[in-house]
Design a protein around this motif. Structure first.
Motif, PDB file in Angstrom:
ATOM      1  N   PRO A  81      46.929  57.694 -19.054  1.00 21.73           N
ATOM      2  CA  PRO A  81      46.151  56.454 -19.122  1.00 21.73           C
ATOM      3  C   PRO A  81      46.535  55.546 -20.281  1.00 21.73           C
ATOM      4  O   PRO A  81      46.288  54.329 -20.231  1.00 21.73           O
ATOM      5  N   ASP A  82      47.134  56.116 -21.334  1.00 24.85           N
ATOM      6  CA  ASP A  82      47.482  55.314 -22.507  1.00 24.85           C
ATOM      7  C   ASP A  82      48.946  54.905 -22.532  1.00 24.85           C
ATOM      8  O   ASP A  82      49.403  54.299 -23.505  1.00 24.85           O
ATOM      9  N   PRO A 105      51.174  52.884 -19.988  1.00 26.38           N
ATOM     10  CA  PRO A 105      51.423  52.166 -18.729  1.00 26.38           C
ATOM     11  C   PRO A 105      52.884  52.274 -18.317  1.00 26.38           C
ATOM     12  O   PRO A 105      53.785  52.350 -19.161  1.00 26.38           O
ATOM     13  N   LYS A 153      48.406  51.882 -14.823  1.00 23.68           N
ATOM     14  CA  LYS A 153      47.874  52.997 -15.589  1.00 23.68           C
ATOM     15  C   LYS A 153      47.587  54.133 -14.619  1.00 23.68           C
ATOM     16  O   LYS A 153      47.016  53.919 -13.557  1.00 23.68           O
TER      17      LYS A 153
END
Length: 436
Positions: A310-311, A313, A305
């Motif tokens: 961050p959302d 991967p 991440k």
């Protein structure tokens, strides 16, 4: 987003490994948080230059045999260093930068403080000296600055050079070239750093039809009949070595450019060339992003991440961690411990906290913590909670078992371990493909 290889860190080790993987046809991405340590480096490559007793190493490949078994050079084996260096020289040549070496022997390179550091590879404009007799053949040395540039002090450099073997008998010529002579239009030249000065010179002088002749004439007048002319590296990032060649041809002088206080143009030149080569090979460079964490499963790293995504991967079959040491935040420390901040990998430390550093921080002796880094096995795989991570490799200054500054070995370790990690991945994937 699925890749064959994800490299974390865009410095010398990270880009070397990424280029090696991309050249082998692997889908490779580099995640780089920001400017690497190359922006602070000399643009030369040291292999092994200083012994424990502070004596200079003239033949680095012979001296490597005496290093302890935990040293990165010993882990990757004696063949990886020359192979990695040969690969690096070829890749830099493809990117337009020719690197000079003295076969198996170290040469001396000048610093802005007048010291002579041992190196094995240097850019053409850096003008290597004999390590054992650096003043040989030199009677007059001219050190020339551009008036107002404060990150290079000719008098300070001359004082340092006079402390080196043989230079006490050398005549030094110190001179400034006025900005008006070079037609530089700067509001206040005293505020310019090396990068800004290079851009100003390109805009106001070197891009003009007769600009290189104006500069060569000013240099020739200031240098008089010097055997060596030292100038700060402020002429250009890309193409700087070519400008030095032109100036030498026009003036008949032997010119040596010296990296100034950061930012270092020769180091930035090397970083730019490596990034260019990586992109030429189809690599993807995610600059300005930062890896926050990783997902592990069955002693394998599966995905990452990042701060900017961050959302979402990103995953790969193999990973290389080349985030550097404390300076680049590849290692983190507090009053009680030293950690690897991205994945929580095991860090090799020894002794009590009180023994990690000397009582006097700048007494010239090395500190114990300088040898600390990520604990790895023979194939440079790290450990996490005592368990080896089989598809993750570490390269460069994040490794334990060596002191890159004290040994003058940072460049060689970065290149050899980066090349080795990439080669292990290529071999592993090739074997897996054959078994299918």
């Amino acid at each position: 987003m699925k890749y064959d290889v994800i490299v974390i860190g865009g410095g010398l080790a990270g880009l070397t490994s990424a280029i090696r993987c991309s050249e082998a046809g692997l889908k490779t991405v580099v995640v780089s948080a920001g400017e690497s340590a190359l922006a602070f480096a000399s643009g030369s490559i040291d292999v092994l230059g200083i012994q424990k007793d502070n004596a200079l190493v003239e033949f680095p490949f012979e001296a490597i045999r005496q290093l302890p078994s935990m040293h990165p050079y010993q882990k990757v084996g004696t063949e990886s260093l020359p192979k990695g260096l040969a690969f690096f020289i070829d890749q830099m040549a493809e990117a337009g930068i020719k690197l000079i070496s003295s076969d198996q022997q170290n040469h001396g390179r000048l610093t802005a403080l007048g010291a002579i550091r041992p190196g094995w590879l240097s850019q053409e404009g850096s003008r290597s000296l004999s390590l054992s007799a650096p003043a040989e053949g030199l009677h007059r040395v001219a050190i020339i600055n551009i008036a107002g540039f404060r990150d290079f002090q000719p008098a300070l450099m001359a004082a340092g050079m006079k402390q080196q073997p043989g230079f006490s008998e050398v005549e030094f010529i110190l001179a400034d070239i006025k900005t008006e002579t070079l037609n530089i239009n700067a509001r206040n030249s005293y505020e310019l750093r090396s990068l800004e000065l290079a851009r100003t010179l390109k805009r106001d002088l070197l891009s003009q039809p007769n600009g290189i002749n104006v500069l060569s004439s000013a240099l020739q007048k200031a240098a008089r009949d010097a055997d060596l002319v030292v100038i700060p590296s402020v002429l250009a990032v890309e193409g700087g070595n070519e400008i030095i060649r032109q100036l030498e041809s026009l003036t008949g002088l032997r010119i040596c450019e010296v990296a100034t206080l950061p930012p270092s143009l020769p180091g930035m030149r090397m970083a730019s060339a490596l990034k260019q080569r990586f992109r030429q090979l189809g690599g993807i460079l995610l600059e300005g992003d930062e890896v926050l964490s990783g997902f592990f499963e069955e002693n394998q790293l599966r995905s990452l991440k990042t701060k900017l995504n961050p959302d979402m991967p990103i995953s790969a079959s193999h990973f290389i961690l080349a985030t550097g040491s404390f300076f680049s935040q590849g290692l983190a420390s507090n009053r009680h411990q030293i950690t690897e901040p991205v994945f929580g990998l095991d860090v090799d430390t020894s002794g009590s906290r009180e023994q990690w550093s000397n009582s006097r921080f700048m007494d010239g002796n090395e500190h114990h913590f300088s040898h600390f880094g990520i604990k790895t096995g023979e194939q440079l795989n790290p450990y996490r909670n005592g368990q080896k991570v089989h598809n993750l490799y570490c390269a460069g200054a994040v490794l334990n078992g060596f002191n890159p500054v004290q040994e003058a070995s940072s460049g060689g370790v970065a290149i050899s371990t980066g090349w080795f990690a990439a080669s292990r991945i290529i071999e592993t994937l090739s074997q897996a493909e054959k078994s299918c």
